[in-house]
Design a protein around this motif. Sequence first.
Motif, PDB file in Angstrom:
ATOM      1  N   ILE A  21       0.841  -1.199   0.000  1.00  0.00           N
ATOM      2  CA  ILE A  21       0.000   0.000   0.000  1.00  0.00           C
ATOM      3  C   ILE A  21       0.871   1.242   0.000  1.00  0.00           C
ATOM      4  N   VAL A  22       1.884   1.254   0.847  1.00  0.00           N
ATOM      5  CA  VAL A  22       2.801   2.395   0.888  1.00  0.00           C
ATOM      6  C   VAL A  22       3.501   2.539  -0.469  1.00  0.00           C
ATOM      7  N   THR A  23       3.906   1.425  -1.038  1.00  0.00           N
ATOM      8  CA  THR A  23       4.567   1.447  -2.344  1.00  0.00           C
ATOM      9  C   THR A  23       3.633   1.997  -3.423  1.00  0.00           C
ATOM     10  N   ALA A  24       2.363   1.589  -3.403  1.00  0.00           N
ATOM     11  CA  ALA A  24       1.392   2.087  -4.386  1.00  0.00           C
ATOM     12  C   ALA A  24       1.177   3.591  -4.227  1.00  0.00           C
ATOM     13  N   LEU A  25       1.065   4.049  -2.982  1.00  0.00           N
ATOM     14  CA  LEU A  25       0.884   5.482  -2.746  1.00  0.00           C
ATOM     15  C   LEU A  25       2.118   6.278  -3.172  1.00  0.00           C
ATOM     16  N   LEU A  26       3.300   5.728  -2.914  1.00  0.00           N
ATOM     17  CA  LEU A  26       4.532   6.393  -3.352  1.00  0.00           C
ATOM     18  C   LEU A  26       4.636   6.416  -4.872  1.00  0.00           C
ATOM     19  N   ALA A  27       4.206   5.348  -5.527  1.00  0.00           N
ATOM     20  CA  ALA A  27       4.246   5.310  -6.990  1.00  0.00           C
ATOM     21  C   ALA A  27       3.317   6.370  -7.581  1.00  0.00           C
ATOM     22  N   ALA A  28       2.178   6.587  -6.933  1.00  0.00           N
ATOM     23  CA  ALA A  28       1.224   7.581  -7.416  1.00  0.00           C
ATOM     24  C   ALA A  28       1.710   9.009  -7.188  1.00  0.00           C
ATOM     25  N   PHE A  29       2.439   9.228  -6.094  1.00  0.00           N
ATOM     26  CA  PHE A  29       2.929  10.573  -5.755  1.00  0.00           C
ATOM     27  C   PHE A  29       4.237  10.425  -4.985  1.00  0.00           C
ATOM     28  N   PRO A  30       5.360  10.228  -5.694  1.00  0.00           N
ATOM     29  CA  PRO A  30       6.650   9.979  -5.037  1.00  0.00           C
ATOM     30  C   PRO A  30       7.071  11.058  -4.036  1.00  0.00           C
ATOM     31  N   ASP A  31       6.750  12.300  -4.312  1.00  0.00           N
ATOM     32  CA  ASP A  31       7.161  13.375  -3.412  1.00  0.00           C
ATOM     33  C   ASP A  31       6.374  13.411  -2.104  1.00  0.00           C
ATOM     34  N   ALA A  32       5.346  12.578  -1.995  1.00  0.00           N
ATOM     35  CA  ALA A  32       4.560  12.524  -0.753  1.00  0.00           C
ATOM     36  C   ALA A  32       5.431  12.162   0.440  1.00  0.00           C
ATOM     37  N   ALA A  33       6.488  11.405   0.205  1.00  0.00           N
ATOM     38  CA  ALA A  33       7.375  10.993   1.302  1.00  0.00           C
ATOM     39  C   ALA A  33       8.027  12.192   1.987  1.00  0.00           C
ATOM     40  N   GLU A  34       8.136  13.301   1.280  1.00  0.00           N
ATOM     41  CA  GLU A  34       8.800  14.480   1.820  1.00  0.00           C
ATOM     42  C   GLU A  34       7.831  15.566   2.273  1.00  0.00           C
ATOM     43  N   CYS A  35       6.538  15.356   2.071  1.00  0.00           N
ATOM     44  CA  CYS A  35       5.540  16.361   2.438  1.00  0.00           C
ATOM     45  C   CYS A  35       5.274  16.337   3.942  1.00  0.00           C
ATOM     46  N   VAL A  36       5.058  17.514   4.486  1.00  0.00           N
ATOM     47  CA  VAL A  36       4.761  17.614   5.917  1.00  0.00           C
ATOM     48  C   VAL A  36       3.291  17.955   6.114  1.00  0.00           C
ATOM     49  N   ASP A  37       2.743  17.470   7.226  1.00  0.00           N
ATOM     50  CA  ASP A  37       1.359  17.763   7.561  1.00  0.00           C
ATOM     51  C   ASP A  37       1.294  19.006   8.438  1.00  0.00           C
ATOM     52  N   ALA A  38       0.146  19.257   9.046  1.00  0.00           N
ATOM     53  CA  ALA A  38      -0.042  20.454   9.875  1.00  0.00           C
ATOM     54  C   ALA A  38       0.879  20.482  11.088  1.00  0.00           C
ATOM     55  N   THR A  39       1.362  19.321  11.523  1.00  0.00           N
ATOM     56  CA  THR A  39       2.270  19.275  12.672  1.00  0.00           C
ATOM     57  C   THR A  39       3.741  19.367  12.248  1.00  0.00           C
ATOM     58  N   GLY A  40       3.977  19.453  10.937  1.00  0.00           N
ATOM     59  CA  GLY A  40       5.346  19.512  10.433  1.00  0.00           C
ATOM     60  C   GLY A  40       5.988  18.136  10.290  1.00  0.00           C
ATOM     61  N   SER A  41       5.186  17.088  10.334  1.00  0.00           N
ATOM     62  CA  SER A  41       5.703  15.722  10.279  1.00  0.00           C
ATOM     63  C   SER A  41       5.567  15.118   8.885  1.00  0.00           C
ATOM     64  N   THR A  42       6.568  14.357   8.493  1.00  0.00           N
ATOM     65  CA  THR A  42       6.523  13.607   7.240  1.00  0.00           C
ATOM     66  C   THR A  42       5.882  12.242   7.506  1.00  0.00           C
TER      67      THR A  42
END
Length: 181
Positions: free
Chosen positions: A100-121
């Motif tokens: 699942i993580v691999t599929a989500l990364l394949a769809a949007f590779p840069d998601a691994a570096e995105c931070v949420d409202a708390t500043g967390s990846t």
Amino acid sequence: TTMGKLPLHLAVTSKPDVEVVKLLLKADKELKRQNKSSAKAAVEVADKGSLPLHLAAKMGASEPVVVALLAEYPAASRAEDAQRKLPLHCAAEADVEVGIVTALLAAFPDAAECVDATGSTPLDHAKAKGAAHAVQALLSRFLSPTRPTLVRARAVPFLDPWVSRGLLPPRGLARFALLSA
């Protein structure tokens, strides 16, 4: 968009068989085709700003369900919920299957570096929750030989001798590095 829950929202939170999700997506398309609905279930927002893909990731739906949702609405991988979390953040917290993580990364590779409202990846969330599957999948993204500077920036400097030469460190050492960083 609405803030209610559609049948698809409810289905993905109950770990359905992929065929149930496909039937709901097909029914939604048919209703839209017949002009009986202007909504498209895969893009409808539920409570807390979550799309069906967020909910599936949070609740640990199967990989085929996540892949079916991504196929229907690929842009959902880039959508933030009310806490600015991407589906990858949700999956990392839930310690879902590596696929699942691999599929989500394949769809949007840069998601691994995105931070949420708390500043967390997503990696930060996975480490905080002790989510070994998610750490493993995200680790493979960060330890890619094409991304050595990112790994050094992610506070795992003792991996640098391997990464700076484009090598992957031993699996046990790499896992320890992320869990202790």
